[in-house]
Scaffold this motif. Structure first.
Motif, PDB file in Angstrom:
ATOM      1  N   ILE A   1       3.981   0.300   3.328  1.00 32.08           N
ATOM      2  CA  ILE A   1       2.701   0.933   3.009  1.00 32.08           C
ATOM      3  C   ILE A   1       2.084   0.283   1.770  1.00 32.08           C
ATOM      4  CG2 ILE A   1       1.607   3.090   2.276  1.00 32.08           C
ATOM      5  CD1 ILE A   1       3.877   4.500   4.002  1.00 32.08           C
ATOM      6  N   GLU A   2       2.896   0.013   0.767  1.00 31.12           N
ATOM      7  CA  GLU A   2       2.387  -0.652  -0.432  1.00 31.12           C
ATOM      8  C   GLU A   2       1.815  -2.026  -0.088  1.00 31.12           C
ATOM      9  OE1 GLU A   2       3.695  -2.031  -4.932  1.00 31.12           O
ATOM     10  OE2 GLU A   2       4.982  -0.654  -3.818  1.00 31.12           O
ATOM     11  N   ALA A   3       2.511  -2.756   0.755  1.00 28.24           N
ATOM     12  CA  ALA A   3       2.008  -4.076   1.165  1.00 28.24           C
ATOM     13  C   ALA A   3       0.731  -3.934   1.989  1.00 28.24           C
ATOM     14  CB  ALA A   3       3.086  -4.820   1.959  1.00 28.24           C
ATOM     15  N   GLN A   4       0.680  -2.928   2.854  1.00 30.08           N
ATOM     16  CA  GLN A   4      -0.521  -2.706   3.663  1.00 30.08           C
ATOM     17  C   GLN A   4      -1.728  -2.402   2.785  1.00 30.08           C
ATOM     18  OE1 GLN A   4       1.119   0.521   6.018  1.00 30.08           O
ATOM     19  NE2 GLN A   4       1.136  -0.750   7.866  1.00 30.08           N
ATOM     20  N   LEU A   5      -1.528  -1.549   1.785  1.00 25.45           N
ATOM     21  CA  LEU A   5      -2.630  -1.110   0.928  1.00 25.45           C
ATOM     22  C   LEU A   5      -2.931  -2.071  -0.218  1.00 25.45           C
ATOM     23  CD1 LEU A   5      -1.751   2.691   0.615  1.00 25.45           C
ATOM     24  CD2 LEU A   5      -3.423   1.619   2.150  1.00 25.45           C
ATOM     25  N   GLY A   6      -1.944  -2.878  -0.579  1.00 23.48           N
ATOM     26  CA  GLY A   6      -2.124  -3.764  -1.723  1.00 23.48           C
ATOM     27  C   GLY A   6      -1.983  -3.039  -3.049  1.00 23.48           C
ATOM     28  N   ARG A   7      -1.389  -1.860  -3.008  1.00 23.50           N
ATOM     29  CA  ARG A   7      -1.138  -1.046  -4.204  1.00 23.50           C
ATOM     30  C   ARG A   7      -0.061  -0.021  -3.859  1.00 23.50           C
ATOM     31  NH1 ARG A   7      -2.745   3.819  -2.925  1.00 23.50           N
ATOM     32  NH2 ARG A   7      -4.613   4.162  -1.698  1.00 23.50           N
ATOM     33  N   PRO A   8       0.573   0.560  -4.865  1.00 24.63           N
ATOM     34  CA  PRO A   8       1.568   1.595  -4.558  1.00 24.63           C
ATOM     35  C   PRO A   8       0.910   2.792  -3.875  1.00 24.63           C
ATOM     36  CG  PRO A   8       1.797   0.846  -6.825  1.00 24.63           C
ATOM     37  CD  PRO A   8       0.522   0.249  -6.295  1.00 24.63           C
ATOM     38  N   PRO A   9       1.550   3.342  -2.855  1.00 27.29           N
ATOM     39  CA  PRO A   9       0.998   4.530  -2.216  1.00 27.29           C
ATOM     40  C   PRO A   9       1.089   5.732  -3.148  1.00 27.29           C
ATOM     41  CG  PRO A   9       3.136   4.013  -1.273  1.00 27.29           C
ATOM     42  CD  PRO A   9       2.791   2.902  -2.240  1.00 27.29           C
TER      43      PRO A   9
END
Length: 174
Positions: free
Chosen positions: A17-25
C-alpha cells in the motif's frame, strides 16, 4: 468483482500500500478489496487518523491502475455527467442517497467522529465529486450498493489484468 474481504493488513500489505500510494498509509483498519492478483486495491480507513484528524474517506482506492483509470474518466467529464443525471433522475438520486447512507453505516462501525457526522465522501449524496471514492466503495461493498460507483467500475473494465500479476510488489507497481 468479488465484494469486500475486510482482512487485517499484513506487514507485506502495508508495504505494498505504501508503494502504491507513494507515502505511508494512514489509519488503515482493513484491506477492503483485493485485486485478483492478491494485492490490496481498496483499504478501509478509520474515521479518525492517529494524529486526531477526522477522515471521512472510509474506502480509499490504492490500486494504481484503478486510480489512473478513474482519473481518465474524471478528465473526460464523467463526474459532471453523473451529477447532472442525479439532478434529473429521482430514482438514481435515491439510489445515490442510499449509497451515501450505506457508506455512513460502514464508517460508523469503525467509530463515531462528530466532526464528520453525516458527511460521506465523493460528493454523496447530492453530487459526484470523486470517482476514486465511488469506485473504492463499489469494489469494497460489492455490486448493487453504489450505482454510480458500479458504473465507473464497469467503465474501467478489467483494469487489473495487464500485467498486474507479473509486477514486482517490491517496486510497488500493481
Amino acid at each position: 468483482m468479488e465484494p469486500a474481504v475486510n482482512t487485517q493488513p499484513t506487514p507485506e500489505d502495508l508495504a505494498i500500500i505504501e508503494a502504491q500510494l507513494g507515502r505511508p498509509p494512514r489509519g488503515v483498519a482493513a484491506v477492503a478489496w483485493r485485486c485478483p492478483c492478491g494485492r490490496p486495491g481498496v483499504v478501509k480507513t478509520r474515521p479518525r487518523l492517529d494524529n486526531g484528524t477526522p477522515f471521512p474517506t472510509t474506502y480509499y482506492l490504492t490500486c494504481r491502475r484503478a486510480i489512473m483509470g478513474c482519473s481518465r474518466l474524471e478528465a473526460r467529464g464523467v463526474m459532471a455527467e453523473m451529477t447532472q443525471r442525479i439532478s434529473e433522475d429521482e430514482e438514481l438520486a435515491s439510489r445515490h442517497r442510499e449509497a451515501h447512507e450505506a457508506y455512513l453505516a460502514d464508517r460508523a462501525e469503525l467509530g463515531d467522529v462528530p466532526e464528520i457526522d453525516g458527511v460521506s465522501a465523493g460528493g454523496m449524496p447530492t453530487r459526484v465529486k470523486c470517482l476514486h471514492v465511488l469506485v473504492a466503495h463499489s469494489l469494497a461493498a460489492g455490486p448493487g450498493v453504489n450505482p454510480l460507483g458500479d458504473e465507473a467500475v464497469e467503465a474501467l473494465g478489467e483494469f487489473w489484468k495487464h500485467p498486474c500479476e507479473l509486477d514486482d510488489p517490491a517496486e510497488g507497481t500493481p
